[in-house]
Design a protein around this motif. Structure first.
Motif, PDB file in Angstrom:
ATOM      1  N   GLY A   1       5.482   7.293   0.120  1.00  0.00           N
ATOM      2  CA  GLY A   1       3.814   7.375   0.306  1.00  0.00           C
ATOM      3  C   GLY A   1       3.213   7.614  -1.066  1.00  0.00           C
ATOM      4  O   GLY A   1       1.999   7.298  -0.953  1.00  0.00           O
ATOM      5  N   VAL A   2       3.719   8.048  -1.952  1.00  0.00           N
ATOM      6  CA  VAL A   2       3.523   8.433  -3.346  1.00  0.00           C
ATOM      7  C   VAL A   2       2.847   6.991  -3.998  1.00  0.00           C
ATOM      8  O   VAL A   2       1.825   7.052  -4.474  1.00  0.00           O
ATOM      9  CB  VAL A   2       4.188   9.293  -4.021  1.00  0.00           C
ATOM     10  CG1 VAL A   2       3.625   9.318  -5.685  1.00  0.00           C
ATOM     11  CG2 VAL A   2       4.301  10.621  -3.680  1.00  0.00           C
ATOM     12  N   LEU A   3       3.653   6.258  -3.855  1.00  0.00           N
ATOM     13  CA  LEU A   3       3.387   4.764  -4.454  1.00  0.00           C
ATOM     14  C   LEU A   3       2.480   3.907  -3.666  1.00  0.00           C
ATOM     15  O   LEU A   3       1.759   3.313  -4.095  1.00  0.00           O
ATOM     16  CB  LEU A   3       4.649   4.173  -4.759  1.00  0.00           C
ATOM     17  CG  LEU A   3       5.609   4.878  -5.587  1.00  0.00           C
ATOM     18  CD1 LEU A   3       7.154   4.230  -5.506  1.00  0.00           C
ATOM     19  CD2 LEU A   3       5.105   5.168  -6.971  1.00  0.00           C
ATOM     20  N   THR A   4       2.550   4.082  -2.484  1.00  0.00           N
ATOM     21  CA  THR A   4       1.576   3.109  -1.599  1.00  0.00           C
ATOM     22  C   THR A   4       0.430   3.936  -0.888  1.00  0.00           C
ATOM     23  O   THR A   4      -0.474   3.025  -0.615  1.00  0.00           O
ATOM     24  CB  THR A   4       2.502   2.648  -0.266  1.00  0.00           C
ATOM     25  OG1 THR A   4       3.011   3.882   0.455  1.00  0.00           O
ATOM     26  CG2 THR A   4       3.861   2.027  -0.861  1.00  0.00           C
ATOM     27  N   GLY A   5       0.064   5.013  -0.921  1.00  0.00           N
ATOM     28  CA  GLY A   5      -0.856   5.679  -0.005  1.00  0.00           C
ATOM     29  C   GLY A   5      -2.160   5.477  -0.728  1.00  0.00           C
ATOM     30  O   GLY A   5      -3.352   5.164  -0.282  1.00  0.00           O
ATOM     31  N   GLY A   6      -2.333   5.502  -1.956  1.00  0.00           N
ATOM     32  CA  GLY A   6      -3.420   5.368  -2.768  1.00  0.00           C
ATOM     33  C   GLY A   6      -4.062   3.974  -2.782  1.00  0.00           C
ATOM     34  O   GLY A   6      -5.343   3.867  -2.487  1.00  0.00           O
ATOM     35  N   LEU A   7      -3.045   3.235  -2.838  1.00  0.00           N
ATOM     36  CA  LEU A   7      -3.573   1.708  -2.897  1.00  0.00           C
ATOM     37  C   LEU A   7      -4.076   1.280  -1.427  1.00  0.00           C
ATOM     38  O   LEU A   7      -4.982   0.526  -1.349  1.00  0.00           O
ATOM     39  CB  LEU A   7      -2.368   0.712  -3.189  1.00  0.00           C
ATOM     40  CG  LEU A   7      -2.413   0.863  -4.886  1.00  0.00           C
ATOM     41  CD1 LEU A   7      -1.200   0.031  -5.344  1.00  0.00           C
ATOM     42  CD2 LEU A   7      -3.418   0.366  -5.581  1.00  0.00           C
ATOM     43  N   THR A   8      -3.357   1.836  -0.422  1.00  0.00           N
ATOM     44  CA  THR A   8      -3.544   1.497   0.942  1.00  0.00           C
ATOM     45  C   THR A   8      -4.888   1.877   1.245  1.00  0.00           C
ATOM     46  O   THR A   8      -5.816   1.420   1.793  1.00  0.00           O
ATOM     47  CB  THR A   8      -2.769   1.886   1.840  1.00  0.00           C
ATOM     48  OG1 THR A   8      -1.268   1.414   1.579  1.00  0.00           O
ATOM     49  CG2 THR A   8      -2.802   1.449   3.385  1.00  0.00           C
TER      50      THR A   8
END
Length: 121
Positions: free
Chosen positions: A89-96
């Motif tokens: 989620g560190v890699l995907t959360g901000g973009l999502t």
């Protein structure tokens, strides 16, 4: 009357954020790009610490539309994605979380590029 108060709060908070940025431009040697990056980073930090949420609850769009709001959305998205998906989620959360705003900015930029012509100086 309640809607009018919401508009006033949004205007005052958003205006204060813009006034602070203008003071930084006028009174310091910081470039506008560095000030913008500073706003995003401060939004991330305040969002991660849970300090930006009360401002969003109070001011609504006055706190979410400026760049500090973009940083807040990124921090909130990462926090939720880590809770839901774990470390990925560190890699995907901000973009999502910020995909809608990024898409809107890209489409508006594309639309402006299609409508207007560049003029040589």
């Amino acid at each position: 009357m309640q809607t009018l108060l919401e508009y006033i709060r949004a205007f005052l908070v958003g205006g204060a954020l813009c006034a602070i940025a203008q003071l930084l431009i006028d009174r310091t040697r910081l470039t506008p790009a560095r000030i913008l990056v500073g706003y995003v980073v401060s939004g991330v930090i305040l969002g991660a610490l849970g300090l930006y949420e009360p401002l969003v609850d109070f001011a609504g769009a006055g706190a979410t539309v400026p760049l500090t709001g973009f940083g807040y959305v990124i921090a909130k998205g990462v926090r939720e994605a880590v809770t839901r998906d774990g470390l990925i989620g560190v890699l995907t959360g901000g973009l999502t979380a910020s995909a809608g705003g990024i898409t809107a900015a890209l489409l508006c930029g594309l639309g402006a590029a299609l409508v207007f012509r560049e003029k040589a100086k």
